[in-house]
Write a protein that holds these residues in place. Structure first.
Motif, PDB file in Angstrom:
ATOM      1  N   GLU A   6       0.791  -1.073   0.204  1.00 58.41           N
ATOM      2  CA  GLU A   6      -0.047   0.038  -0.064  1.00 58.41           C
ATOM      3  C   GLU A   6       1.053   1.255  -0.052  1.00 58.41           C
ATOM      4  OE1 GLU A   6      -2.784  -0.324   3.215  1.00 58.41           O
ATOM      5  OE2 GLU A   6      -4.033  -1.668   2.120  1.00 58.41           O
TER       6      GLU A   6
ATOM      7  N   THR B  47       0.498   5.267   0.131  1.00 60.03           N
ATOM      8  CA  THR B  47      -0.125   6.467   0.555  1.00 60.03           C
ATOM      9  C   THR B  47       0.266   7.890   0.153  1.00 60.03           C
ATOM     10  OG1 THR B  47      -0.886   5.140   2.565  1.00 60.03           O
ATOM     11  CG2 THR B  47      -1.293   7.584   2.783  1.00 60.03           C
TER      12      THR B  47
ATOM     13  N   THR C   9      -4.409   9.089   0.894  1.00 56.05           N
ATOM     14  CA  THR C   9      -5.216   8.278   0.358  1.00 56.05           C
ATOM     15  C   THR C   9      -4.449   7.059  -0.266  1.00 56.05           C
ATOM     16  OG1 THR C   9      -6.732   9.886  -0.955  1.00 56.05           O
ATOM     17  CG2 THR C   9      -6.220   8.059  -2.262  1.00 56.05           C
ATOM     18  N   VAL C  10      -5.032   5.644  -0.173  1.00 58.31           N
ATOM     19  CA  VAL C  10      -4.028   4.714  -0.297  1.00 58.31           C
ATOM     20  C   VAL C  10      -4.545   4.045  -1.611  1.00 58.31           C
ATOM     21  CG1 VAL C  10      -4.119   2.069   0.494  1.00 58.31           C
ATOM     22  CG2 VAL C  10      -4.241   3.791   2.199  1.00 58.31           C
TER      23      VAL C  10
END
Length: 207
Positions: free
Chosen positions: A110, A112, A116-117
């Motif tokens: 992930e 970021t 927001t991922v």
């Protein structure tokens, strides 16, 4: 949070051939920080689009030359790290024999930016280390050259595999919500819902 789209032009070279291409460069972020997805052809234009924001990462969906040929100049200019799936190092070295990416992308990782991922989906086929970036909060997936409006990316060149790209699309992309916007490496956007009904015809014609 916003998504900005920049088109840059140059050449794609592989297997002894060269083609003129227009590439989509995607910038995802807010007023303070941003990532660039696929730094293609024109580091100066991309840097201008970044502006005075912090460029936190240059993410490569794969390492064909037309998707990475502005990555090193942009990194040198901004200090941002370059991220690439390690299975695409063989293609990377065709462009940058004396320089490695700064970090490895992995399936499920992930990233970021501005809260927001973006989740990394390993989607081999067009290239062995091809990835897509799914941003569920933005109802968006950045597909590089894995999925376009109208079909899969090309698999007729070195280090590509048609069965693999079909499996990647079926298992990793068409399982996303139908309303997910597909933001591609070349050409127009589409949605998962618009492309999903055509999978079997792509297979039948070996698209």
């Amino acid at each position: 949070m916003n998504i900005r789209h920049l088109v840059t032009s140059g050449q794609f070279t592989l297997d002894g051939g060269t083609w003129d291409v227009d590439n989509n460069v995607w910038l995802v972020g807010d007023d303070r920080e941003v990532i660039v997805i696929d730094a293609a052809h024109d580091a100066e234009a991309i840097a201008a689009a970044v502006g005075d924001r912090e460029l936190t990462a240059i993410v490569c969906t794969h390492a064909h030359n037309d998707h990475i040929n502005a990555a090193a100049p942009l990194a040198d200019r901004t200090g941002a790290p370059i991220w690439l799936h390690p299975a695409d190092r063989v293609l990377w070295r065709m462009v940058y024999p004396d320089r490695d990416p700064d970090g490895d992308l992995a399936d499920g990782q992930e990233l970021t930016v501005a809260g927001t991922v973006l989740r990394v989906l390993h989607t081999p086929g067009h290239a062995p280390g091809a990835v897509c970036l799914h941003a569920p909060e933005l109802t968006t997936v950045f597909t590089g050259d894995t999925l376009f409006r109208g079909g899969p990316g090309a698999t007729g060149r070195s280090y590509s595999d048609f069965a693999a790209i079909i499996a990647s699309i079926r298992e990793r992309l068409l399982t996303l919500p139908a309303e997910t916007v597909v933001r591609t490496g070349h050409g127009e956007t589409t949605t998962i819902g618009d492309e999903a009904p055509h999978l079997e015809e792509w297979i039948a014609r070996g698209y």
